[in-house]
Design a protein around this motif. Sequence first.
Motif, PDB file in Angstrom:
ATOM      1  N   LYS A   1     -47.914 -36.321 -10.833  1.00 49.69           N
ATOM      2  CA  LYS A   1     -47.405 -36.834 -12.116  1.00 49.69           C
ATOM      3  C   LYS A   1     -48.448 -37.703 -12.817  1.00 49.69           C
ATOM      4  O   LYS A   1     -48.127 -38.736 -13.421  1.00 49.69           O
ATOM      5  N   ARG A   2     -49.686 -37.292 -12.707  1.00 49.76           N
ATOM      6  CA  ARG A   2     -50.783 -38.023 -13.348  1.00 49.76           C
ATOM      7  C   ARG A   2     -50.718 -37.856 -14.863  1.00 49.76           C
ATOM      8  O   ARG A   2     -50.462 -36.780 -15.377  1.00 49.76           O
ATOM      9  N   LYS A   3     -51.001 -38.951 -15.568  1.00 44.49           N
ATOM     10  CA  LYS A   3     -50.998 -38.938 -17.030  1.00 44.49           C
ATOM     11  C   LYS A   3     -52.380 -39.326 -17.555  1.00 44.49           C
ATOM     12  O   LYS A   3     -53.085 -40.112 -16.936  1.00 44.49           O
ATOM     13  N   PRO A   4     -52.758 -38.808 -18.700  1.00 48.41           N
ATOM     14  CA  PRO A   4     -54.061 -39.159 -19.270  1.00 48.41           C
ATOM     15  C   PRO A   4     -54.019 -40.507 -19.975  1.00 48.41           C
ATOM     16  O   PRO A   4     -52.936 -41.027 -20.305  1.00 48.41           O
ATOM     17  N   ALA A   5     -55.174 -41.077 -20.196  1.00 51.30           N
ATOM     18  CA  ALA A   5     -55.262 -42.286 -21.020  1.00 51.30           C
ATOM     19  C   ALA A   5     -54.837 -41.922 -22.445  1.00 51.30           C
ATOM     20  O   ALA A   5     -54.981 -40.782 -22.884  1.00 51.30           O
ATOM     21  N   ASN A   6     -54.280 -42.886 -23.148  1.00 54.60           N
ATOM     22  CA  ASN A   6     -53.842 -42.687 -24.535  1.00 54.60           C
ATOM     23  C   ASN A   6     -52.699 -41.670 -24.646  1.00 54.60           C
ATOM     24  O   ASN A   6     -52.507 -41.068 -25.700  1.00 54.60           O
ATOM     25  N   SER A   7     -51.949 -41.474 -23.574  1.00 56.24           N
ATOM     26  CA  SER A   7     -50.885 -40.469 -23.586  1.00 56.24           C
ATOM     27  C   SER A   7     -49.794 -40.804 -24.597  1.00 56.24           C
ATOM     28  O   SER A   7     -49.199 -39.895 -25.194  1.00 56.24           O
ATOM     29  N   VAL A   8     -49.519 -42.086 -24.797  1.00 58.41           N
ATOM     30  CA  VAL A   8     -48.466 -42.484 -25.742  1.00 58.41           C
ATOM     31  C   VAL A   8     -48.823 -42.051 -27.156  1.00 58.41           C
ATOM     32  O   VAL A   8     -47.995 -41.479 -27.885  1.00 58.41           O
ATOM     33  N   ARG A   9     -50.078 -42.317 -27.556  1.00 57.96           N
ATOM     34  CA  ARG A   9     -50.503 -41.919 -28.905  1.00 57.96           C
ATOM     35  C   ARG A   9     -50.588 -40.405 -29.037  1.00 57.96           C
ATOM     36  O   ARG A   9     -50.249 -39.844 -30.083  1.00 57.96           O
TER      37      ARG A   9
ATOM     38  N   GLN B   1     -45.136 -35.628 -34.177  1.00 57.36           N
ATOM     39  CA  GLN B   1     -45.237 -35.452 -35.617  1.00 57.36           C
ATOM     40  C   GLN B   1     -45.641 -34.024 -35.977  1.00 57.36           C
ATOM     41  O   GLN B   1     -45.146 -33.458 -36.960  1.00 57.36           O
ATOM     42  N   LEU B   2     -46.531 -33.449 -35.192  1.00 58.81           N
ATOM     43  CA  LEU B   2     -46.934 -32.067 -35.439  1.00 58.81           C
ATOM     44  C   LEU B   2     -45.760 -31.102 -35.240  1.00 58.81           C
ATOM     45  O   LEU B   2     -45.621 -30.116 -35.972  1.00 58.81           O
ATOM     46  N   SER B   3     -44.938 -31.389 -34.259  1.00 59.20           N
ATOM     47  CA  SER B   3     -43.825 -30.491 -33.946  1.00 59.20           C
ATOM     48  C   SER B   3     -42.780 -30.443 -35.059  1.00 59.20           C
ATOM     49  O   SER B   3     -41.999 -29.493 -35.140  1.00 59.20           O
ATOM     50  N   ARG B   4     -42.764 -31.457 -35.912  1.00 56.44           N
ATOM     51  CA  ARG B   4     -41.739 -31.561 -36.946  1.00 56.44           C
ATOM     52  C   ARG B   4     -42.245 -31.276 -38.352  1.00 56.44           C
ATOM     53  O   ARG B   4     -41.459 -31.355 -39.308  1.00 56.44           O
TER      54      ARG B   4
ATOM     55  N   LYS C   1     -41.560 -25.693 -40.775  1.00 56.11           N
ATOM     56  CA  LYS C   1     -40.168 -25.223 -40.704  1.00 56.11           C
ATOM     57  C   LYS C   1     -39.841 -24.619 -39.344  1.00 56.11           C
ATOM     58  O   LYS C   1     -38.678 -24.345 -39.053  1.00 56.11           O
ATOM     59  N   HIS C   2     -40.861 -24.466 -38.504  1.00 54.22           N
ATOM     60  CA  HIS C   2     -40.669 -23.911 -37.173  1.00 54.22           C
ATOM     61  C   HIS C   2     -40.414 -25.033 -36.167  1.00 54.22           C
ATOM     62  O   HIS C   2     -40.725 -26.199 -36.423  1.00 54.22           O
ATOM     63  N   THR C   3     -39.906 -24.673 -35.029  1.00 49.04           N
ATOM     64  CA  THR C   3     -39.669 -25.631 -33.952  1.00 49.04           C
ATOM     65  C   THR C   3     -40.750 -25.468 -32.894  1.00 49.04           C
ATOM     66  O   THR C   3     -40.883 -24.402 -32.296  1.00 49.04           O
ATOM     67  N   PHE C   4     -41.532 -26.530 -32.700  1.00 54.30           N
ATOM     68  CA  PHE C   4     -42.573 -26.536 -31.674  1.00 54.30           C
ATOM     69  C   PHE C   4     -42.116 -27.438 -30.529  1.00 54.30           C
ATOM     70  O   PHE C   4     -41.824 -28.616 -30.741  1.00 54.30           O
ATOM     71  N   LYS C   5     -42.047 -26.896 -29.353  1.00 58.38           N
ATOM     72  CA  LYS C   5     -41.774 -27.727 -28.193  1.00 58.38           C
ATOM     73  C   LYS C   5     -43.053 -28.475 -27.848  1.00 58.38           C
ATOM     74  O   LYS C   5     -44.156 -27.912 -27.926  1.00 58.38           O
ATOM     75  N   TYR C   6     -42.946 -29.735 -27.454  1.00 52.08           N
ATOM     76  CA  TYR C   6     -44.154 -30.511 -27.180  1.00 52.08           C
ATOM     77  C   TYR C   6     -43.958 -31.377 -25.944  1.00 52.08           C
ATOM     78  O   TYR C   6     -42.842 -31.664 -25.518  1.00 52.08           O
ATOM     79  N   GLY C   7     -45.086 -31.818 -25.380  1.00 46.96           N
ATOM     80  CA  GLY C   7     -45.058 -32.702 -24.220  1.00 46.96           C
ATOM     81  C   GLY C   7     -46.264 -32.477 -23.334  1.00 46.96           C
ATOM     82  O   GLY C   7     -47.183 -31.715 -23.674  1.00 46.96           O
TER      83      GLY C   7
ATOM     84  N   HIS D   1     -49.958 -24.479 -42.424  1.00 40.55           N
ATOM     85  CA  HIS D   1     -50.960 -25.326 -43.067  1.00 40.55           C
ATOM     86  C   HIS D   1     -50.664 -26.810 -42.865  1.00 40.55           C
ATOM     87  O   HIS D   1     -51.582 -27.618 -42.679  1.00 40.55           O
ATOM     88  N   SER D   2     -49.389 -27.179 -42.887  1.00 41.20           N
ATOM     89  CA  SER D   2     -49.031 -28.595 -42.739  1.00 41.20           C
ATOM     90  C   SER D   2     -49.416 -29.152 -41.373  1.00 41.20           C
ATOM     91  O   SER D   2     -49.545 -30.374 -41.209  1.00 41.20           O
ATOM     92  N   LEU D   3     -49.595 -28.292 -40.378  1.00 44.19           N
ATOM     93  CA  LEU D   3     -50.086 -28.759 -39.075  1.00 44.19           C
ATOM     94  C   LEU D   3     -51.453 -29.407 -39.221  1.00 44.19           C
ATOM     95  O   LEU D   3     -51.714 -30.471 -38.653  1.00 44.19           O
ATOM     96  N   TYR D   4     -52.319 -28.778 -39.989  1.00 50.05           N
ATOM     97  CA  TYR D   4     -53.669 -29.301 -40.177  1.00 50.05           C
ATOM     98  C   TYR D   4     -53.641 -30.585 -40.995  1.00 50.05           C
ATOM     99  O   TYR D   4     -54.364 -31.550 -40.696  1.00 50.05           O
ATOM    100  N   VAL D   5     -52.805 -30.617 -42.033  1.00 47.80           N
ATOM    101  CA  VAL D   5     -52.700 -31.819 -42.863  1.00 47.80           C
ATOM    102  C   VAL D   5     -52.212 -33.001 -42.026  1.00 47.80           C
ATOM    103  O   VAL D   5     -52.769 -34.099 -42.077  1.00 47.80           O
ATOM    104  N   THR D   6     -51.164 -32.769 -41.237  1.00 50.71           N
ATOM    105  CA  THR D   6     -50.613 -33.831 -40.395  1.00 50.71           C
ATOM    106  C   THR D   6     -51.617 -34.285 -39.343  1.00 50.71           C
ATOM    107  O   THR D   6     -51.770 -35.487 -39.080  1.00 50.71           O
TER     108      THR D   6
END
Length: 277
Positions: free
Chosen positions: A98-106, A113-116, A119-125, A188-193
């Motif tokens: 269950k190792r996590k990277p540095a800066n994982s919270v950010r 923010q990218l997932s939202r 108009k599509h639903t992106f699963k993230y984590g 396109h909004s993925l890149y803007v965000t």
Amino acid sequence: MSNPDGRAYLERTKNYCWRGTGNGVDLNRNFDWEFGQKGSSSLKTDEEYRGTHAFSEPESRVFTDVSRSINLDAFVSFHSGIRQIYIPYADSKSKSTKRKPANSVRMLDLARQLSRCTKHTFKYGQATNINTYSADGTIFDYMAGQRKVPFSIVIELWGDSEKHKGKSCFDLFNPPSGDLKAVIADIHSLYVTLFSYLMDWKASRNSTSQVSIKRFSTLDEPPFLTLTYIIVAMVLVALVLVIIQGRLPFFSWCIARRRLINLRSLSTTFSVNVLKL
């Protein structure tokens, strides 16, 4: 494109499920982060063939050269096949520990923010939490774990697995040709965000650095300077006291000494003088 000879092979053979280089190496198993573990394969016929050793492919070495010559703030690996966004890690060891990277919270905040933003639903984590399998030697794990890049993420731009049919894989990894323009407009909004978030993060870091520098220069004086100021102040106070007392030879010429006069003797002298007259 980071795999030009692999693409040439794909187009020549029409094998749209191909994911390796011209040598059959999966570049995303070829990096020096938990290389050679069970989340990859040593078989040349396997689609997850990792190569003979880490960085065996020239394409992999290009990324290492770039990351050593440039101080990267972010590394983004674009994929296709399913609409998901991953942050490191994806390797077997991280999955078990269950190792996590540095800066994982950010990174998770950026992924959210990218997932939202479309108009599509992106699963993230974190990749180890989303995927049922592990992947060892991936490029985005390497960038986060070895090169210490603050933001290292994978964005799967396209995926329509429910409509996938047959063994071609073209429809799994690519939208229909007639829909390509509309799909690009959708994402396109993925890149803007992405770039807006990173620019704001960079600006906030620079502002914090400037405030820290200002505070140090005005308030947080080094200890030796503070001690120097105290000693100088003490010397000045002592000098003033000595001057007031008139104990220095030089100042004794400038300061009139007080003369004590006995009024009784003064009156006696005055009386004697009168009698003589």
